[in-house]
Design an enzyme around this catalytic site. Structure first.
Site, short mmCIF file in Angstrom:
data_model
loop_
_atom_site.label_atom_id
_atom_site.label_comp_id
_atom_site.label_asym_id
_atom_site.label_seq_id
_atom_site.Cartn_x
_atom_site.Cartn_y
_atom_site.Cartn_z
CE LYS A 1 39.51 46.56 37.63
NZ LYS A 1 39.08 45.90 38.85
NE ARG A 39 37.01 43.52 36.10
CZ ARG A 39 37.61 42.62 36.84
NH1 ARG A 39 37.86 41.41 36.39
NH2 ARG A 39 37.99 42.91 38.06
C1 R5P Z 1 35.86 45.60 40.87
O1 R5P Z 1 35.25 46.58 40.47
C2 R5P Z 1 36.04 45.29 42.33
O2 R5P Z 1 36.07 46.46 43.10
C3 R5P Z 1 37.30 44.48 42.57
O3 R5P Z 1 38.43 45.26 42.24
C4 R5P Z 1 37.33 43.22 41.72
O4 R5P Z 1 36.10 42.54 41.80
C5 R5P Z 1 38.44 42.29 42.16
O5 R5P Z 1 38.43 41.15 41.34
P1 R5P Z 1 39.75 40.33 41.08
O6 R5P Z 1 40.36 40.05 42.41
O7 R5P Z 1 39.28 39.08 40.37
O8 R5P Z 1 40.62 41.14 40.20
#
Ligand code: R5P
Length: 311
Positions: free
Chosen positions: A189, A191
């Site tokens: 992933k 970001r």
């Molecule tokens: C990120 O490192 C966390 O483990 C979650 O995957 C993340 O915070 C989820 O955020 P969202 O639902 O906004 O994608």
């Protein structure tokens, strides 16, 4: 022992207290200008005090309540103050990943210590290293104790446990071992650092063709991470996609977005209370109250928390 709770999750605090056959006190009120006032209605002298408060939205208010309750306990001559923080807000800001940014989670941990906290208890803290941000014992419990029985009831054959990002790989591995899954897969992933809530699932490491998939994550916020991962799994010919996550923030209409997605079931805990939230039939909420009440009992009796917490 005395049990106090802030205003973030009164339902969970009440359930924990019921299991301990204790009364829970809610000592926080708010002035018209928004300032928080705390007054504890009973004597705390030489008592162990447990303060239950998830620092979930309204995050900054709930953190302030926690500081003020902790300070009030210190000034009222309590014996040992344990903060039960099922969801620890700001835990995703746990490193200096950009120039000129704070390490927010470290600052909050320091301020909790200064307020008078002796011990912290969390559930599935975002990164284990955060325990080092607090100068004292920090017991981090695993929600898998309450999530796995519900997952097992689904009796999914050919199951692959999927981490929706590389940070969750160890968690996925732990679930795979305990549930005897066929294997794990990891989503790569990315970001955009300037758009923190927008992420993309770019690639999948592992084979999910014809397999049932369980995506395991610690937090669902906007739901973007889960929905992107689920779409990628479908592109790679996965069968059923189930999600298990510990903390549900459900920002930005996430419940509806998840309901409309390719995910078939979402299992979540009650670590966070979201006002006005209505879950659809795709969601199953399991309670962490027994896990936390058992942890409190063991802290009181000086028994280790490491093994068989709910056995
Ligand atoms: C990120 O490192 C966390 O483990 C979650 O995957 C993340 O915070 C989820 O955020 P969202 O639902 O906004 O994608």
């Amino acid at each position: 022992m005395i049990i106090l709770s802030g205003s973030s999750n009164p339902e969970l605090a009440t359930k924990i207290a019921e299991k301990l056959k204790k009364r829970v006190y809610f000592p926080c009120t708010q002035f018209a200008d928004g300032e928080i006032r705390v007054q504890i209605p009973i004597s705390l002298r030489k008592q162990n005090v447990y303060i239950i408060q998830s620092t979930s939205p309204n995050t900054n208010k709930h953190i302030m309540e926690l500081f003020l309750m902790t300070d009030a306990v210190k000034r009222a001559s309590g014996k040992e103050t344990t903060l039960i923080i099922p969801y620890f807000g700001y835990s995703r800001q746990d490193r200096k990943d950009q120039p000129r940014v704070p390490i927010s989670s470290a600052l909050i941990s320091n301020l909790l210590k200064i307020s008078g906290a002796d011990r912290i208890v969390t559930i599935d803290i975002h990164s284990d290293q955060q325990q080092g941000f607090f100068d004292g014992p920090w017991d981090n419990l695993y929600a898998s104790y309450v999530l796995l029985p519900t997952i097992k009831q689904l009796k999914l054959p050919n199951l692959v446990i999927v981490s929706p990002d590389k940070g969750g790989t160890m968690r996925a591995n732990a679930y795979a071992k305990r549930i005897q899954a066929e294997g794990i897969a990891v989503v790569y992933k990315e970001r955009d650092v300037n758009l923190r809530n927008i992420s993309k699932a770019l690639e999948l490491i592992g084979d999910v063709d014809g397999k049932n998939c369980l995506i395991v994550d610690d937090i669902i916020d906007t739901g973007g991470t889960i929905i992107n991962a689920a779409n990628l799994l479908k592109q790679r010919d996965a069968k059923k996609i189930i999600v298990s996550s510990t903390h549900g923030l459900f920002s930005s209409n996430a419940v509806q977005k998840l309901h409309d997605s390719v995910v078939e079931k979402i299992i979540i805990t009650d670590s966070i209370y979201v006002e006005g939230m209505k879950f659809t039939n795709k969601f199953k909420v399991v309670s962490v109250s027994k896990l936390l009440s058992e942890a409190i009992k063991r802290i009181e009796s000086g028994t280790p928390l490491s093994a068989g917490l709910l056995d």
